[in-house]
Enzyme design. Structure first.
Site, PDB file in Angstrom:
ATOM      1  CG  ASP A 183      -3.272 -26.817  56.504  1.00 43.18           C
ATOM      2  OD1 ASP A 183      -3.723 -27.472  55.548  1.00 43.18           O
ATOM      3  OD2 ASP A 183      -2.153 -27.011  57.020  1.00 43.18           O
TER       4      ASP A 183
HETATM    5  N1  URA Z   1       1.855 -26.200  54.444  1.00 48.63           N
HETATM    6  C1  URA Z   1       1.079 -26.535  55.491  1.00 48.63           C
HETATM    7  O1  URA Z   1       1.458 -27.372  56.310  1.00 48.63           O
HETATM    8  N2  URA Z   1      -0.109 -25.915  55.621  1.00 48.63           N
HETATM    9  C2  URA Z   1      -0.549 -24.965  54.751  1.00 48.63           C
HETATM   10  O2  URA Z   1      -1.640 -24.422  54.941  1.00 48.63           O
HETATM   11  C3  URA Z   1       0.271 -24.631  53.670  1.00 48.63           C
HETATM   12  C4  URA Z   1       1.470 -25.259  53.531  1.00 48.63           C
END
Ligand code: URA
Length: 231
Positions: free
Chosen positions: A101
């Site tokens: 993310d």
């Molecule tokens: N899980 C998440 O919630 N976000 C990420 O970026 C990676 C794994």
């Protein structure tokens, strides 16, 4: 791989140029003209352009330490793409094997080898991903057992796979998972009433993050191979 992909990997042509030349009948595969850009070819085939034999470039495999506020997509979509800091050839052919993310930092693997990515992200490979997680409130010991049993995530019909939770500090944990669903870690903590306030990926399989924030390096041959070994 597709003929147009092979052409991009073996020449300086862009995908559009490659398709135009393929439609114009410029390529022969084992002696026969092939005008379909989606035709499947193998690197062992003899593929020629105007009589000259083409060799596909080697696939590329990198790791990068993703910064906060960058995205793993190849185009800027409101946030800068992490690919902007990669000053290498044909960056547009690369993709991230297992995206993070925009507000997550840490280890990302980057390649132009779709098959390798598939081996890493397919659940049957059981590839472990290790995250360091900051939480909005204090963790309780009984979470360890709940994560181990498998959590029910919102919108999923099956329980999440068993995960290993290690409590490092009152509001900090290390979580090891073998899945990579959308927002997986945040949704796992949400399922037990916790909000993730920081998230950092430390490791994928045997590869641990070892470059400073924003920097990258090529993987070694052993690192590339390490995913095949656990299939
Ligand atoms: N899980 C998440 O919630 N976000 C990420 O970026 C990676 C794994």
């Amino acid at each position: 791989m597709r003929l147009d992909k092979f052409v991009c990997k073996s020449t300086e042509y862009s995908k559009d140029e490659a398709i135009r030349l393929i439609h114009a009948g410029q390529f022969r595969v084992n002696g026969a003209a092939v005008m379909n850009e989606a035709a499947q070819v193998h690197e062992n085939n003899t593929i020629t352009l105007n009589g000259e034999c083409l060799q596909a470039r080697e696939f590329r495999y990198l790791l990068m330490h993703k910064s906060l506020g960058t995205i793993c997509s190849n185009v800027d979509e409101g946030y800068p793409s992490l690919f902007n800091s990669l000053q290498i050839e044909k960056v547009s052919e690369l993709h991230v094997a297992g995206r993070l993310d925009v507000d997550t930092t840490g280890l990302v693997l980057i390649t132009d080898d779709g098959r390798w990515t598939f081996d890493i992200i397919r659940p049957s490979n059981n590839c472990q991903k290790v995250y360091r997680v900051g939480l909005s409130r204090e963790l309780s010991e009984d979470l360890i057992e709940q994560f181990k049993r498998g959590l029910q995530l919102h919108g999923e019909s099956q329980l999440a796979r068993p995960a290993v939770l290690q409590i490092l500090a009152p509001k900090e944990a290390r979580l090891t998972i073998t899945e990579g669903k959308f927002h997986q870690v945040k949704r796992m903590f949400l399922a037990v009433g916790y909000r993730v306030v920081s998230l950092h990926r430390e490791q994928i399989g045997e590869i641990a993050l070892d470059v400073p924030l924003g920097e990258w390096r090529y993987l070694t041959a052993d690192e590339v191979q390490s995913f095949a070994a656990v299939i």
